[in-house]
Design a protein around this motif. Structure first.
Motif, PDB file in Angstrom:
ATOM      1  N   GLU A  23      40.432  36.649  44.120  1.00 40.48           N
ATOM      2  CA  GLU A  23      41.049  37.637  43.242  1.00 40.48           C
ATOM      3  C   GLU A  23      40.168  38.869  43.144  1.00 40.48           C
ATOM      4  O   GLU A  23      38.957  38.756  42.899  1.00 40.48           O
ATOM      5  CB  GLU A  23      41.301  37.069  41.856  1.00 40.48           C
ATOM      6  CG  GLU A  23      41.995  38.042  40.920  1.00 40.48           C
ATOM      7  CD  GLU A  23      42.320  37.434  39.570  1.00 40.48           C
ATOM      8  OE1 GLU A  23      41.954  36.262  39.340  1.00 40.48           O
ATOM      9  OE2 GLU A  23      42.952  38.122  38.746  1.00 40.48           O
ATOM     10  N   SER A  25      39.306  42.591  41.384  1.00 37.70           N
ATOM     11  CA  SER A  25      39.442  43.358  40.154  1.00 37.70           C
ATOM     12  C   SER A  25      38.634  44.636  40.294  1.00 37.70           C
ATOM     13  O   SER A  25      37.767  44.758  41.151  1.00 37.70           O
ATOM     14  CB  SER A  25      38.965  42.558  38.941  1.00 37.70           C
ATOM     15  OG  SER A  25      37.600  42.231  39.073  1.00 37.70           O
ATOM     16  N   ASN A  76      46.689  40.893  43.198  1.00 36.16           N
ATOM     17  CA  ASN A  76      45.459  41.331  43.881  1.00 36.16           C
ATOM     18  C   ASN A  76      44.671  40.138  44.416  1.00 36.16           C
ATOM     19  O   ASN A  76      43.441  40.089  44.309  1.00 36.16           O
ATOM     20  CB  ASN A  76      44.576  42.155  42.938  1.00 36.16           C
ATOM     21  CG  ASN A  76      45.226  43.458  42.521  1.00 36.16           C
ATOM     22  OD1 ASN A  76      45.854  44.131  43.338  1.00 36.16           O
ATOM     23  ND2 ASN A  76      45.100  43.795  41.249  1.00 36.16           N
ATOM     24  N   THR A  77      45.399  39.201  44.958  1.00 38.71           N
ATOM     25  CA  THR A  77      44.795  37.945  45.386  1.00 38.71           C
ATOM     26  C   THR A  77      45.157  37.632  46.831  1.00 38.71           C
ATOM     27  O   THR A  77      46.303  37.839  47.247  1.00 38.71           O
ATOM     28  CB  THR A  77      45.238  36.782  44.473  1.00 38.71           C
ATOM     29  OG1 THR A  77      44.827  37.064  43.130  1.00 38.71           O
ATOM     30  CG2 THR A  77      44.613  35.471  44.912  1.00 38.71           C
TER      31      THR A  77
END
Length: 117
Positions: A23, A25, A76-77
């Motif tokens: 993931e 970020s 977003n993985t």
């Protein structure tokens, strides 16, 4: 800046399956190339699977047919589904994400995968 967090590693018997997740970020641009790499003790880090910004996938010969890389842009993985695992798949698995800035890339901290015979 982008942070990557891998998860899903563990101990599994030969023939088993694992699903790794990575993931992202931070300052995320969704359409970038990403890849999964692995490094076994005493060996160089090697590419396992990659997915381009357009979603085209590629695999190392050693995992072709056993692994699938995929992504969920909404999360977003990026994932790595690994099936029919072998002891030689034992390694620390790392996620890499390209930046839109040429020459800039981000790495996760790695997740250990151990396959027992």
């Amino acid at each position: 800046q982008v942070q990557l967090v891998e998860s899903g590693g563990g101990l599994v018997q030969a023939g088993g399956s694992l699903r790794l997740s990575c993931e992202a970020s931070g300052s995320i641009f969704p359409f970038v190339a990403m890849g999964w790499y692995r490094q076994a003790p005493g060996k160089q880090r090697e590419l396992v699977a990659a997915i381009t910004s357009a979603g085209v996938t590629s695999y190392a010969d050693s995992v072709k047919g056993r692994c699938t890389i995929s992504r969920d842009l909404s999360k977003n993985t990026v994932y790595l589904q690994m099936n029919s695992l072998k002891p030689e798949d034992t390694a620390v698995y790392y996620c890499k994400r390209q930046s839109r800035v040429p020459g800039v890339e981000y790495w996760g901290q790695g997740t250990q995968v151990t396959v027992s015979s």
